[in-house]
Design an enzyme around this catalytic site. Sequence first.
Site, PDB file in Angstrom:
ATOM      1  N   ASP A 246       0.923  -1.168  -0.057  1.00  0.00           N
ATOM      2  CA  ASP A 246       0.011   0.012  -0.127  1.00  0.00           C
ATOM      3  C   ASP A 246       0.854   1.101  -0.158  1.00  0.00           C
ATOM      4  O   ASP A 246       1.891   1.316   0.732  1.00  0.00           O
ATOM      5  CB  ASP A 246      -1.085  -0.133   1.042  1.00  0.00           C
ATOM      6  CG  ASP A 246      -2.004   0.708   1.086  1.00  0.00           C
ATOM      7  OD1 ASP A 246      -3.038   0.489   0.581  1.00  0.00           O
ATOM      8  OD2 ASP A 246      -1.877   2.224   1.192  1.00  0.00           O
ATOM      9  N   ASP A 282      -7.183  -2.535  -6.132  1.00  0.00           N
ATOM     10  CA  ASP A 282      -8.566  -1.975  -5.650  1.00  0.00           C
ATOM     11  C   ASP A 282      -8.339  -0.409  -5.402  1.00  0.00           C
ATOM     12  O   ASP A 282      -7.881  -0.192  -4.300  1.00  0.00           O
ATOM     13  CB  ASP A 282      -8.703  -2.558  -4.471  1.00  0.00           C
ATOM     14  CG  ASP A 282     -10.165  -2.167  -3.914  1.00  0.00           C
ATOM     15  OD1 ASP A 282     -10.892  -1.476  -4.428  1.00  0.00           O
ATOM     16  OD2 ASP A 282     -10.518  -2.740  -2.497  1.00  0.00           O
ATOM     17  N   CYS A 335     -14.895   0.790  -5.649  1.00  0.00           N
ATOM     18  CA  CYS A 335     -16.129   0.747  -5.135  1.00  0.00           C
ATOM     19  C   CYS A 335     -16.889   1.907  -5.436  1.00  0.00           C
ATOM     20  O   CYS A 335     -17.646   2.693  -4.784  1.00  0.00           O
ATOM     21  CB  CYS A 335     -16.166   0.569  -3.726  1.00  0.00           C
ATOM     22  SG  CYS A 335     -15.097   1.670  -2.563  1.00  0.00           S
TER      23      CYS A 335
END
Length: 381
Positions: A246, A282, A335
């Site tokens: 990340d 993502d 999302c």
Amino acid sequence: MTPGARIAAAIEVLDRVLSGTRAEVALTNWGRANRFAGSGDRSAIRDHVFAALRCRRSFAALGGAETGRGLMLGALRAAGTDPATLFTGEGHAPPAPAAHEAGRAPDTLEALDCPDWLAPPLRAALGPDFAPVMVALQHRAPVFLRVNLARIDRASVIARLATEDIEARPHPLASSALEVTSGERRIQTSTAYAEGLVELQDASSQAVVEALPLTDGQRVLDYCAGGGGKTLAMAARARLRLEAHDAYPGRMRDLPVRAKRAGVQVRLTEAPRGPYDLVLTDVPCSGSGSWRRDPEGKWALTPDRLAALQAIQALVMDRAAALVAPKGVLAYATCSLLREENEARVAGFLSRQEGWLPTLQRRFTPLDGGDGFFLALLTRC
């Protein structure tokens, strides 16, 4: 606390949120300053606050003002309750409504709690589902669990949870998904959770991982791992050589403990070195598919922020693509409900990068039961 006192507390918290304080921070600060409030009181106040934020435009219209008081007046009117029954001015209840607080019926977009500028792109993306999706986003999201299928099956977990007064049922979005119907506040103190048999994870998020072409022995990278929910879900699907990365490593600080609890191995890396058989990205996004859980995001999003996110998404895709092995897969997920962050980003990538074949694109919306998600799979030729 009386129902009226809880509403007064919600008004106080909402005013802080409307002035720029994050809802979680405002709720925490209120709780620390009012230690007399029990857990039931804090839970009820929290529910009031997040319901008001999900329906901020419509409640403001019904309540006559976009203030904490106006939102709570609107909330009661939306529920068919006469505010005068709780706005009594007695004890710790808020003062009775004045004549100028009569409110009005919301217009179309207000009634859907949709920001004006987002209506055109959302209509373009959702088509006839636009209004039903916006209505779904006005309501609290279900609570879902992911069953660690590497260690236990859904039926056995359901039985285990029932012994601790947690009721759950299978959800069709993913073979690992359970929808919790009762006792959700007991989950994180349950033995099934402590033993790594279940994790809290949205059903659509689980469906995204279930759609990934994972097989034993693959080298896999979760490039935007965050807290590691999808990392652990991938680990439960196959015996992988799994790494997590990340841009802000602190987000992954709990992942080693969670991986140990789940009985899987994950290597954290600050400098991924390919090639990988599959790289999951993502990416940071508007979160428009999860506005039920983060309603503040709906009102904070701006055209400039959306444009900045699209630039980040393109950059992440390009960097992650360089790590994918020949015949490997780049998985792009958001999302978000917006084409600008989904199909348009995939098309932009394919126009910049040669040698990639799109093999899957799938959109989930709250009408499927979980959050809104998008997944595209791109195979390196």
